[in-house]
Design a protein around this motif. Sequence first.
Motif, PDB file in Angstrom:
ATOM      1  N   UNK A 273     -24.884  -9.846 -47.183  1.00  0.00           N
ATOM      2  CA  UNK A 273     -24.491 -10.010 -45.793  1.00  0.00           C
ATOM      3  C   UNK A 273     -25.670  -9.824 -44.836  1.00  0.00           C
ATOM      4  N   UNK A 274     -26.870  -9.594 -45.388  1.00  0.00           N
ATOM      5  CA  UNK A 274     -28.059  -9.400 -44.560  1.00  0.00           C
ATOM      6  C   UNK A 274     -29.192 -10.259 -45.105  1.00  0.00           C
ATOM      7  N   UNK A 275     -29.820 -11.028 -44.225  1.00  0.00           N
ATOM      8  CA  UNK A 275     -30.961 -11.852 -44.600  1.00  0.00           C
ATOM      9  C   UNK A 275     -32.160 -11.422 -43.766  1.00  0.00           C
ATOM     10  N   UNK A 276     -33.266 -11.109 -44.440  1.00  0.00           N
ATOM     11  CA  UNK A 276     -34.505 -10.760 -43.747  1.00  0.00           C
ATOM     12  C   UNK A 276     -35.349 -12.013 -43.607  1.00  0.00           C
ATOM     13  N   UNK A 277     -35.640 -12.376 -42.375  1.00  0.00           N
ATOM     14  CA  UNK A 277     -36.351 -13.622 -42.099  1.00  0.00           C
ATOM     15  C   UNK A 277     -37.851 -13.428 -41.990  1.00  0.00           C
ATOM     16  N   UNK A 278     -38.270 -12.228 -41.653  1.00  0.00           N
ATOM     17  CA  UNK A 278     -39.690 -11.929 -41.576  1.00  0.00           C
ATOM     18  C   UNK A 278     -39.876 -10.426 -41.670  1.00  0.00           C
ATOM     19  N   UNK A 279     -41.072 -10.011 -42.025  1.00  0.00           N
ATOM     20  CA  UNK A 279     -41.364  -8.590 -42.085  1.00  0.00           C
ATOM     21  C   UNK A 279     -41.275  -7.995 -40.689  1.00  0.00           C
ATOM     22  N   UNK A 280     -40.708  -6.819 -40.598  1.00  0.00           N
ATOM     23  CA  UNK A 280     -40.453  -6.220 -39.301  1.00  0.00           C
ATOM     24  C   UNK A 280     -41.722  -6.037 -38.485  1.00  0.00           C
ATOM     25  N   UNK A 281     -41.636  -6.447 -37.232  1.00  0.00           N
ATOM     26  CA  UNK A 281     -42.744  -6.245 -36.298  1.00  0.00           C
ATOM     27  C   UNK A 281     -42.416  -5.147 -35.297  1.00  0.00           C
TER      28      UNK A 281
ATOM     29  N   UNK B 268     -24.352 -18.336 -39.825  1.00  0.00           N
ATOM     30  CA  UNK B 268     -25.192 -19.506 -39.547  1.00  0.00           C
ATOM     31  C   UNK B 268     -25.799 -19.444 -38.152  1.00  0.00           C
ATOM     32  N   UNK B 269     -24.954 -19.258 -37.130  1.00  0.00           N
ATOM     33  CA  UNK B 269     -25.465 -19.252 -35.762  1.00  0.00           C
ATOM     34  C   UNK B 269     -26.513 -18.166 -35.565  1.00  0.00           C
ATOM     35  N   UNK B 270     -26.220 -16.981 -36.095  1.00  0.00           N
ATOM     36  CA  UNK B 270     -27.155 -15.876 -35.949  1.00  0.00           C
ATOM     37  C   UNK B 270     -28.493 -16.163 -36.614  1.00  0.00           C
ATOM     38  N   UNK B 271     -28.460 -16.777 -37.780  1.00  0.00           N
ATOM     39  CA  UNK B 271     -29.700 -17.072 -38.502  1.00  0.00           C
ATOM     40  C   UNK B 271     -30.540 -18.103 -37.753  1.00  0.00           C
ATOM     41  N   UNK B 272     -29.907 -19.134 -37.235  1.00  0.00           N
ATOM     42  CA  UNK B 272     -30.652 -20.164 -36.510  1.00  0.00           C
ATOM     43  C   UNK B 272     -31.268 -19.603 -35.227  1.00  0.00           C
ATOM     44  N   UNK B 273     -30.521 -18.731 -34.533  1.00  0.00           N
ATOM     45  CA  UNK B 273     -31.069 -18.105 -33.334  1.00  0.00           C
ATOM     46  C   UNK B 273     -32.184 -17.124 -33.690  1.00  0.00           C
ATOM     47  N   UNK B 274     -32.037 -16.446 -34.820  1.00  0.00           N
ATOM     48  CA  UNK B 274     -33.085 -15.518 -35.261  1.00  0.00           C
ATOM     49  C   UNK B 274     -34.393 -16.264 -35.506  1.00  0.00           C
ATOM     50  N   UNK B 275     -34.306 -17.416 -36.140  1.00  0.00           N
ATOM     51  CA  UNK B 275     -35.506 -18.221 -36.379  1.00  0.00           C
ATOM     52  C   UNK B 275     -36.122 -18.705 -35.071  1.00  0.00           C
ATOM     53  N   UNK B 276     -35.281 -19.086 -34.142  1.00  0.00           N
ATOM     54  CA  UNK B 276     -35.777 -19.634 -32.883  1.00  0.00           C
ATOM     55  C   UNK B 276     -36.471 -18.584 -32.031  1.00  0.00           C
ATOM     56  N   UNK B 277     -35.950 -17.348 -32.048  1.00  0.00           N
ATOM     57  CA  UNK B 277     -36.472 -16.316 -31.152  1.00  0.00           C
ATOM     58  C   UNK B 277     -37.247 -15.210 -31.876  1.00  0.00           C
ATOM     59  N   UNK B 278     -37.612 -15.436 -33.123  1.00  0.00           N
ATOM     60  CA  UNK B 278     -38.452 -14.485 -33.825  1.00  0.00           C
ATOM     61  C   UNK B 278     -37.772 -13.164 -34.124  1.00  0.00           C
ATOM     62  N   UNK B 279     -36.484 -13.197 -34.400  1.00  0.00           N
ATOM     63  CA  UNK B 279     -35.731 -11.985 -34.733  1.00  0.00           C
ATOM     64  C   UNK B 279     -35.878 -11.710 -36.230  1.00  0.00           C
ATOM     65  N   UNK B 280     -36.065 -10.443 -36.593  1.00  0.00           N
ATOM     66  CA  UNK B 280     -36.384 -10.086 -37.975  1.00  0.00           C
ATOM     67  C   UNK B 280     -35.266 -10.395 -38.961  1.00  0.00           C
ATOM     68  N   UNK B 281     -34.008 -10.065 -38.571  1.00  0.00           N
ATOM     69  CA  UNK B 281     -32.926 -10.084 -39.557  1.00  0.00           C
ATOM     70  C   UNK B 281     -31.663 -10.725 -38.981  1.00  0.00           C
ATOM     71  N   UNK B 282     -30.888 -11.326 -39.872  1.00  0.00           N
ATOM     72  CA  UNK B 282     -29.590 -11.891 -39.528  1.00  0.00           C
ATOM     73  C   UNK B 282     -28.553 -11.292 -40.464  1.00  0.00           C
ATOM     74  N   UNK B 283     -27.394 -10.933 -39.906  1.00  0.00           N
ATOM     75  CA  UNK B 283     -26.369 -10.281 -40.712  1.00  0.00           C
ATOM     76  C   UNK B 283     -24.978 -10.736 -40.285  1.00  0.00           C
ATOM     77  N   UNK B 284     -24.018 -10.559 -41.174  1.00  0.00           N
ATOM     78  CA  UNK B 284     -22.610 -10.754 -40.831  1.00  0.00           C
ATOM     79  C   UNK B 284     -21.876  -9.418 -40.785  1.00  0.00           C
ATOM     80  N   UNK B 285     -22.612  -8.324 -40.933  1.00  0.00           N
ATOM     81  CA  UNK B 285     -22.037  -6.976 -40.888  1.00  0.00           C
ATOM     82  C   UNK B 285     -22.764  -6.186 -39.805  1.00  0.00           C
TER      83      UNK B 285
END
Length: 717
Positions: free
Chosen positions: A383-391, A432-449
């Motif tokens: 339920x958690x996807x890490x898109x980039x290492x935390x900044x 899905x929506x959270x992940x796409x917005x995370x990629x667009x705005x440089x957010x580290x993680x996307x989750x459904x929980x």
Amino acid sequence: MRQLIQNLKTGETTLETVPAPQVRAGQVLIRTRRSLVSLGTERMLVEFGRASLLSKARQHPDRVKQVLEKISTDGLMPTLEAVFRKLDQPLPLGYCNVGEVVAVGAGVTDLAVGDRVASNGPHAEVVCVPRNLVARIPDGVSDEQATFTVIGAIGLQGIRLLSPTLGETVAVIGLGLIGLLTAQLLRLNGCRVIGLDPDETKLTLARQLGIDALNPAQTDAVSAVTELTGGVGADGVIITASAKLNAARTDTIMAQAARMSRKRGRIVLVGVVGLHLNRADFYEKELTFQVSCSYGPGRYDTAYEQHGHDYPLPYVRWTENRNFQTILHLIQTGQLPVDPLITEVVPLTDYQQIYGQLDHPSGASARIASLLSYPDGSQPLGTLVTLRESAVGQTAGVIGMIGAGNFAASTLLPDLHKAGATIRTIASANGLNGTLLAKKYGIDRSTTNYHDMLTDPAIDLCVITTRHNSHAQLTIDALQAGKHVFVEKPLAIYEDELTAIIAAQQTAGRMVLVGFNRRFSPTAQKAKVLLGGDNAGAVPMNVIATMNAGAIPANAWVHDRAVGGGRILGEACHYIDLITYLTGSRVVSVCLNAMGQQPTETTDSASLLLRHENGATGVINYFANGSKAYAKERIEVYSQERTLVLDNFKSLTGYGFQGFSRLSGRQDKGHAEQCRQLIQMLRSGGPSPIPFGEIVNTTQATLAALRSLQESRWVSV
């Protein structure tokens, strides 16, 4: 998990890695085994995405009219930004899903973990689907065969609307997947079927299935149908073709359907074609024409699909779910052979083998039904996807966002980004929506929980932008986790919720801020200065605020008292806060008078009267019955023989003010400034941009207004 999406701006089809959804009440969590690609529907999405902006506009003239109206009221740039944001929201693909139940939500008692089911879930490794859109697969039906359940129900619903009788002749225009299924179902009804399609591959398959198949590009379809029916014409015509992008072909299809029909024949549109109807074609024969809506009764009905309220069988014999069950039964008994329709089964990771050819006629015509196969399900559900290492590091004021809907995407995230906010995690229901917005705005993680951010010590503030009925509990959960809270209005939709929030805030000692952004508008802040700034409350004033809100569908969730709270609670609260800000005084009593005769629980056309502690009065006119060509918002302030007029947050005009006459500029409702002050407070400390007491008073006043509406009296706050 992975999910297929379609970008409407670029036309690109991609396989995204997103967090798996969590099961919700009344819904079923399914791990997908197979899904069917609806070549006609999904090809149209691909073609639309790859079309130019001008071509997109030509396909939707009704939307162009809305855009022009918005330009006239809000201005060119805000409108263009809204249009491009809308196009930038990718769509999940697919609606013919087969898999295994891995969890059931509260209230689902007739399905169990391990059941094989068919649903209208998208092309994703895990889907969460409302119970009434899920049907158990009977023994003897393979996963591949069961993928035809939903698309078969589309054809079946068209037939139910046509109401064919034994021995009638029905023409089916368009022998794609839905057309071939429709033709077979008509034969089961005892009908003679004449199929028409210009694709020889489909015609050959149709003939193998016992259908009289004609190529309208090689023969006069009307003459052929007339001859085959002994000069009478077809008793019914079902159009399953898709020809929206070709106006000439659309005219031909509709005209042919009418001319090949017998007198008083019936025509049902299942496919997607423009309705360029010639009255003469229909008048002389007294033809009946109807458009079929998807899978059957219940479609797009929130009470049926989302809340699980079934229609009683004696009164609505064939709901969409019962249509699903019928298709599965026909497949099980061998009456509806679907194996000949399967062109290929492709692994999900090789999706481009299908989608890369969708808009090429040669590639599309060679396929009838393309299926996607999925991994065996041995991988755990994440339920958690890490898109980039935390900044984040030791940064102060780190944010977690709960909700990734339209407001978050179009307004809040862009403004937080401009304000330099550090956002670590974003939570969305479907992932899905959270992940796409995370990629667009440089957010580290996307989750459904969302609990992932509540337990994260790096996060200082939770931003809540979900539906209104979840605001109170999410706010309480965040406060109890020691987080500051910024919640989009309203704060609560019931009085007991507000009481619980006040108690949680007092215990936690953390900030609670609500998105009452109007007071941060440059025009509102200039008005405050002109009225005396912090001393504005020394002299009572009269304020009239008018919101030309415009009508929204009666079945919209905002109207539901238990979900949206109603538009007064959800939107008019902005003006209670704004008037409190301008007058420098809190509300002590309210009276709400709505259009209509009977007291109701909610309304969207009403006048709200306010009395303030310092003697100031406010009038909020919230109307849904005005013209959209007129400006949406207008505020008038009368004080000490002076008048201020704030027009749609684009201009402020003063009358009787020495040294001031007018301030104008681009429309600015204050979202960006509120975000700027919020980030500054998080990083540097200091008071909340809006005192919590004023937020509570505004919420109490709005709830009191609803009591006033029901009880037809003034109510004290």
